[in-house]
Motif scaffolding. Structure first.
Motif, PDB file in Angstrom:
ATOM      1  N   LEU A  99       0.765  -1.243  -0.141  1.00 19.36           N
ATOM      2  CA  LEU A  99       0.029  -0.205   0.054  1.00 19.36           C
ATOM      3  C   LEU A  99       0.898   1.174  -0.140  1.00 19.36           C
ATOM      4  N   GLU A 100       1.922   1.060   0.760  1.00 15.26           N
ATOM      5  CA  GLU A 100       2.894   2.263   0.772  1.00 15.26           C
ATOM      6  C   GLU A 100       3.423   2.763  -0.562  1.00 15.26           C
ATOM      7  N   VAL A 101       3.869   1.698  -1.216  1.00 12.05           N
ATOM      8  CA  VAL A 101       4.386   1.726  -2.704  1.00 12.05           C
ATOM      9  C   VAL A 101       3.413   2.433  -3.641  1.00 12.05           C
ATOM     10  N   LEU A 102       2.132   2.249  -3.364  1.00 12.99           N
ATOM     11  CA  LEU A 102       1.211   2.560  -4.133  1.00 12.99           C
ATOM     12  C   LEU A 102       0.833   4.220  -3.847  1.00 12.99           C
ATOM     13  N   GLY A 103       1.215   4.747  -2.627  1.00  7.56           N
ATOM     14  CA  GLY A 103       1.064   6.001  -2.387  1.00  7.56           C
ATOM     15  C   GLY A 103       0.188   6.378  -1.049  1.00  7.56           C
ATOM     16  N   VAL A 104      -0.209   4.980  -0.557  1.00  6.03           N
ATOM     17  CA  VAL A 104      -1.164   5.316   0.739  1.00  6.03           C
ATOM     18  C   VAL A 104      -0.296   5.982   1.923  1.00  6.03           C
ATOM     19  N   LYS A 105      -0.663   7.095   2.290  1.00  7.06           N
ATOM     20  CA  LYS A 105       0.044   7.690   3.658  1.00  7.06           C
ATOM     21  C   LYS A 105      -0.743   7.646   4.727  1.00  7.06           C
ATOM     22  N   LYS A 106      -1.830   7.571   4.692  1.00  5.10           N
ATOM     23  CA  LYS A 106      -2.748   7.634   5.912  1.00  5.10           C
ATOM     24  C   LYS A 106      -3.606   6.221   5.918  1.00  5.10           C
ATOM     25  N   PHE A 107      -3.395   5.557   7.017  1.00  3.03           N
ATOM     26  CA  PHE A 107      -4.017   4.132   7.169  1.00  3.03           C
ATOM     27  C   PHE A 107      -5.278   4.234   8.292  1.00  3.03           C
ATOM     28  N   GLU A 108      -6.041   3.512   8.118  1.00  6.46           N
ATOM     29  CA  GLU A 108      -7.169   3.439   9.051  1.00  6.46           C
ATOM     30  C   GLU A 108      -7.700   2.202   9.632  1.00  6.46           C
ATOM     31  N   ARG A 109      -7.835   2.076  10.807  1.00  6.74           N
ATOM     32  CA  ARG A 109      -7.967   0.673  11.498  1.00  6.74           C
ATOM     33  C   ARG A 109      -9.734   0.703  11.898  1.00  6.74           C
ATOM     34  N   LYS A 110     -10.377   1.583  11.682  1.00  6.67           N
ATOM     35  CA  LYS A 110     -11.883   1.778  12.143  1.00  6.67           C
ATOM     36  C   LYS A 110     -12.563   0.973  10.828  1.00  6.67           C
ATOM     37  N   SER A 111     -13.571   0.528  11.082  1.00  8.11           N
ATOM     38  CA  SER A 111     -14.364   0.008  10.028  1.00  8.11           C
ATOM     39  C   SER A 111     -15.357   1.081   9.465  1.00  8.11           C
ATOM     40  N   TYR A 112     -15.789   0.697   8.382  1.00 10.43           N
ATOM     41  CA  TYR A 112     -16.754   1.923   7.512  1.00 10.43           C
ATOM     42  C   TYR A 112     -17.812   2.120   8.427  1.00 10.43           C
ATOM     43  N   LEU A 113     -18.498   1.073   9.286  1.00 12.50           N
ATOM     44  CA  LEU A 113     -19.377   1.461  10.169  1.00 12.50           C
ATOM     45  C   LEU A 113     -19.027   2.504  11.298  1.00 12.50           C
ATOM     46  N   GLU A 114     -17.882   2.054  11.789  1.00  9.02           N
ATOM     47  CA  GLU A 114     -17.467   3.225  12.993  1.00  9.02           C
ATOM     48  C   GLU A 114     -17.199   4.510  12.285  1.00  9.02           C
ATOM     49  N   LEU A 115     -16.755   4.779  11.220  1.00  3.85           N
ATOM     50  CA  LEU A 115     -16.359   6.119  10.504  1.00  3.85           C
ATOM     51  C   LEU A 115     -17.732   6.708  10.370  1.00  3.85           C
ATOM     52  N   LEU A 116     -18.663   6.008   9.809  1.00  2.49           N
ATOM     53  CA  LEU A 116     -19.808   6.694   9.202  1.00  2.49           C
ATOM     54  C   LEU A 116     -20.625   6.968  10.668  1.00  2.49           C
ATOM     55  N   LEU A 117     -20.717   6.068  11.803  1.00  2.00           N
ATOM     56  CA  LEU A 117     -21.416   6.661  12.918  1.00  2.00           C
ATOM     57  C   LEU A 117     -20.575   7.851  13.562  1.00  2.00           C
ATOM     58  N   GLU A 118     -19.404   7.976  13.390  1.00  2.00           N
ATOM     59  CA  GLU A 118     -18.657   9.026  13.972  1.00  2.00           C
ATOM     60  C   GLU A 118     -19.072  10.180  13.208  1.00  2.00           C
ATOM     61  N   LYS A 119     -18.761  10.114  11.909  1.00  2.00           N
ATOM     62  CA  LYS A 119     -19.378  11.270  11.282  1.00  2.00           C
ATOM     63  C   LYS A 119     -20.944  11.734  11.403  1.00  2.00           C
ATOM     64  N   LEU A 120     -21.746  10.886  11.582  1.00  5.04           N
ATOM     65  CA  LEU A 120     -23.281  11.118  11.987  1.00  5.04           C
ATOM     66  C   LEU A 120     -23.520  11.853  13.287  1.00  5.04           C
ATOM     67  N   LYS A 121     -22.681  11.255  14.407  1.00  6.02           N
ATOM     68  CA  LYS A 121     -22.511  11.785  15.545  1.00  6.02           C
ATOM     69  C   LYS A 121     -21.932  13.204  15.520  1.00  6.02           C
ATOM     70  N   LYS A 122     -20.935  13.456  14.748  1.00  3.90           N
ATOM     71  CA  LYS A 122     -20.366  14.546  14.666  1.00  3.90           C
ATOM     72  C   LYS A 122     -21.257  15.871  14.141  1.00  3.90           C
ATOM     73  N   ASN A 123     -21.847  15.407  12.918  1.00  8.28           N
ATOM     74  CA  ASN A 123     -22.990  16.372  12.461  1.00  8.28           C
ATOM     75  C   ASN A 123     -24.270  16.388  12.959  1.00  8.28           C
ATOM     76  N   GLY A 124     -24.359  15.553  14.241  1.00  6.90           N
ATOM     77  CA  GLY A 124     -25.525  15.527  14.958  1.00  6.90           C
ATOM     78  C   GLY A 124     -26.756  15.052  14.505  1.00  6.90           C
ATOM     79  N   SER A 125     -26.377  14.151  13.623  1.00 11.86           N
ATOM     80  CA  SER A 125     -27.535  13.354  12.996  1.00 11.86           C
ATOM     81  C   SER A 125     -27.879  12.147  13.715  1.00 11.86           C
ATOM     82  N   GLU A 126     -29.213  11.796  13.554  1.00 11.98           N
ATOM     83  CA  GLU A 126     -29.785  10.778  14.323  1.00 11.98           C
ATOM     84  C   GLU A 126     -29.483   9.397  13.551  1.00 11.98           C
ATOM     85  N   ILE A 127     -29.434   8.499  14.424  1.00 17.01           N
ATOM     86  CA  ILE A 127     -29.093   6.886  13.517  1.00 17.01           C
ATOM     87  C   ILE A 127     -30.508   6.238  13.191  1.00 17.01           C
TER      88      ILE A 127
END
Length: 184
Positions: A156-184
């Motif tokens: 991945l680094e050879v391909l140019g990836v600089k920032k890695f993420e251990r959180k799942s898409y679910l965790e990332l989307l829930l965080e985004k919704l919470k930050k934006n004040g959206s209800e789930i």
């Protein structure tokens, strides 16, 4: 099986490098319906339960998948149990009848590429989150996790990836919704 997996943030340049260097397998649309256990909080135990609906080439597949807690500190490596299912509505009804609650549905378009025997790269465009790249390899036991993680990370680094993420898409989307004040 143990799924050794790394995920990174991607852009058009990274997508193009993958498309140029690796063998295209197929393009899929995923609809992932995540569930919360009635007696334990998966967000605290680092587990996940989902029904995944895959559509590709006019074909349909569905799976019930359990993902255990992450097994190391660098990657998304975890135990995975996946069972093919034929009737999504019946399985969804079964889970809700047992007290599982539907949390969120995540939709993504995924391009899958062959890297080498046992190793695949996926390019994901996730609704509400953007572009990501994942690389994974299935192994039988957790003895070689650290070695496999280093090997996959280097690709991945050879391909140019600089920032890695251990959180799942679910965790990332829930965080985004919470930050934006959206209800789930």
């Amino acid at each position: 099986m143990i799924e050794v997996e790394l995920k990174g943030y991607a852009n058009d340049k990274i997508f193009e490098k993958v498309r140029e260097r690796f063998k295209f397998m197929r393009k899929e649309t995923h609809e992932d319906i995540y569930y919360q256990h009635p007696c334990r909080d998966f967000s605290k135990t680092d587990e996940a339960l989902r029904i995944r609906i895959k559509r590709f080439n006019g074909h349909f597949e569905a799976f019930l998948t359990y993902k255990g807690p992450k097994l190391d500190n660098m990657s998304k490596t975890r135990k995975e149990i996946e069972v093919p299912i034929s009737d999504v509505d019946a399985y969804s009804d079964l889970l809700t009848s047992l007290g599982f609650k539907e949390v969120l549905t995540i939709v993504k378009v995924r391009e899958k590429y062959y890297v080498e025997k046992g190793v695949t790269i996926t390019l994901d465009e996730v609704e509400g989150l953007g572009k990501f790249i994942e690389i994974e390899k299935l192994i039988k036991d957790n003895e070689n996790i650290e070695e496999e993680v280093k090997k996959l990370r280097k690709i991945l680094e050879v391909l140019g990836v600089k920032k890695f993420e251990r959180k799942s898409y679910l965790e990332l989307l829930l965080e985004k919704l919470k930050k934006n004040g959206s209800e789930i």
